[in-house]
Design a protein around this motif. Structure first.
Motif, mmCIF file in Angstrom:
data_model
loop_
_atom_site.group_PDB
_atom_site.id
_atom_site.type_symbol
_atom_site.label_atom_id
_atom_site.label_comp_id
_atom_site.label_asym_id
_atom_site.label_seq_id
_atom_site.Cartn_x
_atom_site.Cartn_y
_atom_site.Cartn_z
ATOM 1 N N ARG A 33 0.833 -1.213 0.000
ATOM 2 C CA ARG A 33 0.000 0.000 0.000
ATOM 3 C C ARG A 33 0.862 1.254 0.000
ATOM 4 O O ARG A 33 0.547 2.240 -0.679
ATOM 5 C CB ARG A 33 -0.931 -0.013 1.219
ATOM 6 C CG ARG A 33 -1.997 -1.094 1.169
ATOM 7 C CD ARG A 33 -2.871 -1.089 2.402
ATOM 8 N NE ARG A 33 -3.594 -2.345 2.524
ATOM 9 C CZ ARG A 33 -3.612 -3.113 3.610
ATOM 10 N NH1 ARG A 33 -2.938 -2.726 4.694
ATOM 11 N NH2 ARG A 33 -4.286 -4.236 3.621
ATOM 12 N N SER A 34 1.956 1.222 0.751
ATOM 13 C CA SER A 34 2.867 2.356 0.776
ATOM 14 C C SER A 34 3.497 2.572 -0.597
ATOM 15 O O SER A 34 3.602 3.710 -1.081
ATOM 16 C CB SER A 34 3.966 2.122 1.820
ATOM 17 O OG SER A 34 4.940 3.139 1.780
ATOM 18 N N LEU A 35 3.897 1.500 -1.252
ATOM 19 C CA LEU A 35 4.513 1.598 -2.569
ATOM 20 C C LEU A 35 3.527 2.126 -3.607
ATOM 21 O O LEU A 35 3.865 3.007 -4.411
ATOM 22 C CB LEU A 35 5.031 0.221 -3.001
ATOM 23 C CG LEU A 35 6.491 -0.136 -2.664
ATOM 24 C CD1 LEU A 35 6.786 0.027 -1.178
ATOM 25 C CD2 LEU A 35 6.819 -1.556 -3.126
ATOM 26 N N MET A 36 2.303 1.599 -3.608
ATOM 27 C CA MET A 36 1.327 2.006 -4.615
ATOM 28 C C MET A 36 0.848 3.441 -4.387
ATOM 29 O O MET A 36 0.534 4.149 -5.349
ATOM 30 C CB MET A 36 0.158 1.020 -4.639
ATOM 31 C CG MET A 36 0.567 -0.366 -5.136
ATOM 32 S SD MET A 36 -0.796 -1.567 -5.224
ATOM 33 C CE MET A 36 -1.661 -0.979 -6.684
ATOM 34 N N SER A 37 0.814 3.883 -3.141
ATOM 35 C CA SER A 37 0.458 5.284 -2.873
ATOM 36 C C SER A 37 1.516 6.228 -3.428
ATOM 37 O O SER A 37 1.202 7.305 -3.943
ATOM 38 C CB SER A 37 0.290 5.507 -1.364
ATOM 39 O OG SER A 37 -0.822 4.794 -0.861
ATOM 40 N N ALA A 38 2.787 5.815 -3.336
ATOM 41 C CA ALA A 38 3.871 6.663 -3.822
ATOM 42 C C ALA A 38 3.795 6.877 -5.331
ATOM 43 O O ALA A 38 4.227 7.913 -5.841
ATOM 44 C CB ALA A 38 5.218 6.046 -3.456
ATOM 45 N N VAL A 39 3.234 5.919 -6.072
ATOM 46 C CA VAL A 39 3.138 6.039 -7.534
ATOM 47 C C VAL A 39 2.291 7.250 -7.924
ATOM 48 O O VAL A 39 2.625 7.987 -8.859
ATOM 49 C CB VAL A 39 2.543 4.753 -8.139
ATOM 50 C CG1 VAL A 39 2.231 4.935 -9.626
ATOM 51 C CG2 VAL A 39 3.498 3.581 -7.938
ATOM 52 N N THR A 40 1.195 7.476 -7.211
ATOM 53 C CA THR A 40 0.295 8.569 -7.560
ATOM 54 C C THR A 40 0.673 9.883 -6.870
ATOM 55 O O THR A 40 0.213 10.949 -7.273
ATOM 56 C CB THR A 40 -1.155 8.213 -7.189
ATOM 57 O OG1 THR A 40 -1.237 7.897 -5.788
ATOM 58 C CG2 THR A 40 -1.617 7.004 -7.989
#
Length: 325
Positions: free
Chosen positions: A251-258
């Motif tokens: 979740r932390s990684l995917m939030s950083a994408v946006t």
């Protein structure tokens, strides 16, 4: 959305009923490019919605299309298996988090990574970001970071097992065939590196990648049933819970994408987390565009066949779809 009775609804009928869908059954064409497909799934059991582009042609493209004809099955949005590109880094990241790394682990994102005694791996446009965290490497979609980490910390069996936990190669309800995707055990380090960022032997359906995003949001991978007009052929596979550190890390990684990655600065609404992907076409055509993610308890995947980059083609479709909900 509508109450889910345990089976998929007709996705083309869903688009007719939902003005927000960026495709038209009447025209049979996407407003954004060829064969755009979106799948959406709330985390809550018993509720499901879906929106897709036009149904696939029997061989993927209409007769007379100069690009040729490629068997993809039908309906294309559910069963067409193509390389998922960098969206598969979500699966690879799960394996790395399962093997001692954290989102704050320091990694190298060089322009090129030379596999010892094997081939070089390049970043998109040979971008060099130097030393970054795993979170940043994921957000910036560093091929070299994931190839190197996979070679040094994982092996073929580890990656295949992790992919299977996300439904790859798991038999589905319909005639025992996988409704997700496939991945063969890499034969060498070159193949292992290619698989780590969704090329090589890895293939997936848009439905498969929507389920990957849903698993990150909910902390548990759950199987999907086939379309409503298909007869049941057996029992569904078992759900697979993600370790808490893996789910939280993803979740932390995917939030950083946006927030500050490849999907930052787009028209996506607040609260969206995701992963872009640009996948090479094995037939030599233009790259495929991907974007998977979730907003709240709604997970989705966007795939644009030969659409180019995920940022350029798939993210705008997701933005319009989510903003219209």
């Amino acid at each position: 959305m509508w109450p889910w009775d345990g089976r998929w609804r007709s996705t083309t009928r869903a688009c007719r009923r939902r003005p927000s869908c960026p495709t038209s059954r009447k025209s049979g064409r996407s407003a954004y490019g060829p064969r755009s497909t979106t799948r959406c799934r709330p985390r809550r059991p018993g509720r499901w919605t879906a929106c897709s582009g036009p149904p696939s042609w029997p061989y993927g493209r209409p007769r007379g299309d100069p690009r040729g004809r490629r068997p993809v099955g039908r309906p294309g949005g559910v069963r067409a298996q193509v390389p998922p590109g960098s969206t598969f880094k979500t699966v690879t990241a799960a394996a790395l988090l399962n093997n001692g790394l954290s989102p704050d682990s320091t990694v190298d994102c060089a322009a090129v990574y030379q596999i010892p005694f094997n081939r070089p791996i390049h970043n998109y446009k040979d971008e060099n970001h130097g030393t970054v965290t795993l979170r940043q490497a994921f957000a910036l979609s560093c091929n070299t970071s994931f190839a190197r980490l996979t070679i040094e910390r994982l092996n073929g069996d580890t990656l295949v097992d992790q992919a299977r936990a996300f439904g790859f190669g798991v038999p589905g309800e319909s005639a025992g065939a996988s409704t997700c995707g496939s991945m063969r055990r890499p034969e060498n380090q070159d193949a292992l590196a290619e698989d780590s960022f969704g090329q090589g032997t890895v293939e997936a359906t848009p439905l498969c990648m929507a389920l990957v995003a849903a698993a990150v949001e909910s902390g548990e991978w759950r199987p999907a049933r086939p379309l409503a007009d298909e007869a049941s052929q057996g029992e569904l596979p078992q759900s697979v819970p993600l370790p808490s550190n893996v789910a939280e890390g993803l979740r932390s990684l995917m939030s950083a994408v946006t927030i500050d990655g490849t999907a930052a600065g787009s028209d996506l609404p607040q609260g969206v987390a995701g992963k872009t992907g640009t996948a090479e076409d094995g037939q030599g055509g233009q790259d495929h565009a991907w974007f998977i993610g979730y907003q709240g308890d709604l997970a989705f995947a966007v795939f644009v066949e030969h659409g180019g980059t995920g940022r350029g083609a798939a993210v705008p479709i997701a933005a319009r779809f989510l903003n219209a909900l």
